[in-house]
Design an enzyme around this catalytic site. Structure first.
Site, PDB file in Angstrom:
ATOM      1  N   CYS A 260      37.304  38.067  33.828  1.00  0.00           N
ATOM      2  CA  CYS A 260      36.602  39.061  34.656  1.00  0.00           C
ATOM      3  C   CYS A 260      37.402  40.371  34.659  1.00  0.00           C
ATOM      4  O   CYS A 260      38.619  40.352  34.910  1.00  0.00           O
ATOM      5  CB  CYS A 260      36.462  38.536  36.079  1.00  0.00           C
ATOM      6  SG  CYS A 260      35.538  39.652  37.150  1.00  0.00           S
ATOM      7  N   ARG A 269      47.006  38.523  42.706  1.00  0.00           N
ATOM      8  CA  ARG A 269      46.540  38.689  44.082  1.00  0.00           C
ATOM      9  C   ARG A 269      47.604  38.064  44.985  1.00  0.00           C
ATOM     10  O   ARG A 269      47.937  36.888  44.837  1.00  0.00           O
ATOM     11  CB  ARG A 269      45.180  38.020  44.307  1.00  0.00           C
ATOM     12  CG  ARG A 269      44.590  38.367  45.666  1.00  0.00           C
ATOM     13  CD  ARG A 269      43.287  37.658  45.925  1.00  0.00           C
ATOM     14  NE  ARG A 269      42.124  38.263  45.318  1.00  0.00           N
ATOM     15  CZ  ARG A 269      41.463  39.310  45.777  1.00  0.00           C
ATOM     16  NH1 ARG A 269      41.890  39.933  46.865  1.00  0.00           N
ATOM     17  NH2 ARG A 269      40.393  39.746  45.176  1.00  0.00           N
ATOM     18  N   GLU A 303      36.560  35.474  49.145  1.00  0.00           N
ATOM     19  CA  GLU A 303      35.468  36.379  48.837  1.00  0.00           C
ATOM     20  C   GLU A 303      34.122  35.875  49.370  1.00  0.00           C
ATOM     21  O   GLU A 303      33.782  34.705  49.192  1.00  0.00           O
ATOM     22  CB  GLU A 303      35.390  36.501  47.316  1.00  0.00           C
ATOM     23  CG  GLU A 303      34.412  37.533  46.852  1.00  0.00           C
ATOM     24  CD  GLU A 303      35.037  38.450  45.821  1.00  0.00           C
ATOM     25  OE1 GLU A 303      35.874  37.990  45.044  1.00  0.00           O
ATOM     26  OE2 GLU A 303      34.689  39.628  45.839  1.00  0.00           O
TER      27      GLU A 303
HETATM   28  C1  CIR Z   1      30.172  39.754  40.320  1.00  0.00           C
HETATM   29  O1  CIR Z   1      29.923  40.558  39.444  1.00  0.00           O
HETATM   30  O2  CIR Z   1      29.913  39.935  41.511  1.00  0.00           O
HETATM   31  C2  CIR Z   1      30.789  38.452  39.932  1.00  0.00           C
HETATM   32  N1  CIR Z   1      30.858  38.361  38.516  1.00  0.00           N
HETATM   33  C3  CIR Z   1      32.167  38.288  40.539  1.00  0.00           C
HETATM   34  C4  CIR Z   1      33.082  39.451  40.365  1.00  0.00           C
HETATM   35  C5  CIR Z   1      34.482  39.055  40.738  1.00  0.00           C
HETATM   36  N2  CIR Z   1      35.062  39.507  41.858  1.00  0.00           N
HETATM   37  C6  CIR Z   1      35.113  40.721  42.472  1.00  0.00           C
HETATM   38  O3  CIR Z   1      34.266  41.517  42.561  1.00  0.00           O
HETATM   39  N3  CIR Z   1      36.255  40.945  43.080  1.00  0.00           N
END
Ligand code: CIR
Length: 345
Positions: A260, A269, A303
């Site tokens: 990601c 983190r 999250e």
């Molecule tokens: C998204 O686009 O929301 C997921 N693929 C998760 C992204 C990962 N986390 C983030 O925004 N911190």
């Protein structure tokens, strides 16, 4: 950076994903026929974002080469997410720090946790890896882990033979992890779960390595303590040992490369679980103080979760363009400031 208007037809109309904002028809047309050496395409990279209208980012890398081959889309997403103005320049400083225990009586801090994500160089990342390579990744990591000595020495808990109920139970004791969420599912990260997945834990359970979760490795130090320095230093020691046996995917500008794009750079983190019942009633003050120290406040269980029992998960917001020792020092001063506010209220 000025954004091109996103291609509305590629993504759900309600989507606010960063990838939608930057993937203009022109950019899409330039990139859509390209393939990385492992065969990963732009269509695969954005599939999770297309399927999940509530994605905030909406793009994953299937291998390290995605960050260069699809730079035209990854770069603006990275620049916007990491809030950097100039092209990223990664600085690494994984050295021991000398910090006091912020909360020896444990009045506020329940636990401190520092984790980094890593992927093995020259291997496809989890959205794209095949069974055989995933197994090879697991083996290489285990060989490296088995060379660790105390206090990092521990044992591996392979998940392949666990059924879903056992995985849930073991996840509570830190010896397994549950399959990824729908964002990861649509990115292909959960394929073949739980094959070649597992968790290595040190004897005292303060050091853990998740193998083949969102990234090949999630290296975690976690303790019920306010001593952030101790937790960070253990991670530094682990990375020093593992770095002698494994080569991690990285880029001189973007730092460590992971599935990601939110998790690149230091890919670190560092955070605490902290009980702040008084500040909870002053959310503006809490947010302002956290922001002033570059910290992000999340729900009790991470999250997109709620706050339970006034326990906040507070961690660094920046991961790129800042080095590891700076992150831990900023967390230290930020948490100290929050504790002071809580005491005064
Ligand atoms: C998204 O686009 O929301 C997921 N693929 C998760 C992204 C990962 N986390 C983030 O925004 N911190």
């Amino acid at each position: 950076m000025k954004a091109d208007p996103g291609d509305q037809s590629l993504f759900c109309g309600t989507s606010n994903a960063l990838v939608k904002r930057f993937l203009s028809p022109a950019v899409f047309n330039r990139l859509c026929r390209l393939k990385t050496d492992t065969g990963f395409t732009l269509a695969r990279a954005i599939r999770s974002g297309q399927k999940n209208a509530d994605s905030s980012i909406g793009i994953y890398a299937g291998d390290a080469q995605c960050y260069t081959l699809f730079k035209e889309i990854f770069e603006p997403v990275i620049t916007a997410y990491h809030q950097i103005t100039a092209p990223a320049c990664h600085t690494r400083n994984l050295a021991f720090v000398d910090l006091f225990d912020l909360d020896p009586d444990r009045d506020f801090i329940l636990s401190a946790r520092v984790r980094v994500a890593r992927n093995l160089d020259a291997m496809a990342f989890t959205p794209h890896i095949n069974r055989q390579d995933r197994q090879m990744v697991e083996k290489q990591i285990l060989d490296a882990l088995h060379s660790l000595s105390a206090p990092l020495k521990g044992c591996y808990h392979p998940m392949e033979k666990m059924d879903p109920g056992q995985i849930r139970d073991q996840a509570h004791t830190g010896k397994a992890f549950i399959p990824g969420d729908r964002f990861q599912e649509d990115a292909g990260i959960n394929r073949d779960f739980p094959l070649s997945r597992g968790v290595y834990t040190s004897e005292d359970k303060t050091f853990m390595v998740w193998i083949n979760e969102e990234d090949h490795l999630r290296i975690i130090c976690l303790e019920k303590t306010g001593d952030l320095g101790r937790v960070f230093n253990k991670l530094v020691q682990a990375l020093d040992c593992l770095g002698k046996a494994l080569v991690f995917a990285s880029d001189p500008c973007l730092g460590y490369l992971n599935a990601c794009p939110t998790n690149i750079g230091t890919a670190m983190r560092a955070g605490v679980h902290i009980r702040l019942p008084k500040l909870e009633k002053h959310p503006g003050e809490l947010e302002k103080t956290a922001q002033a120290h570059g910290l992000q406040i999340r729900g009790t269980f991470g999250e997109k979760t709620r706050v339970t029992g006034s326990v906040f998960d507070i961690s660094n917001r920046r991961r790129l363009g800042v080095c590891e020792t700076r992150i831990i020092q900023d967390l230290y001063t930020g948490i100290a400031a929050l504790m002071e506010k809580e005491k005064k209220l």
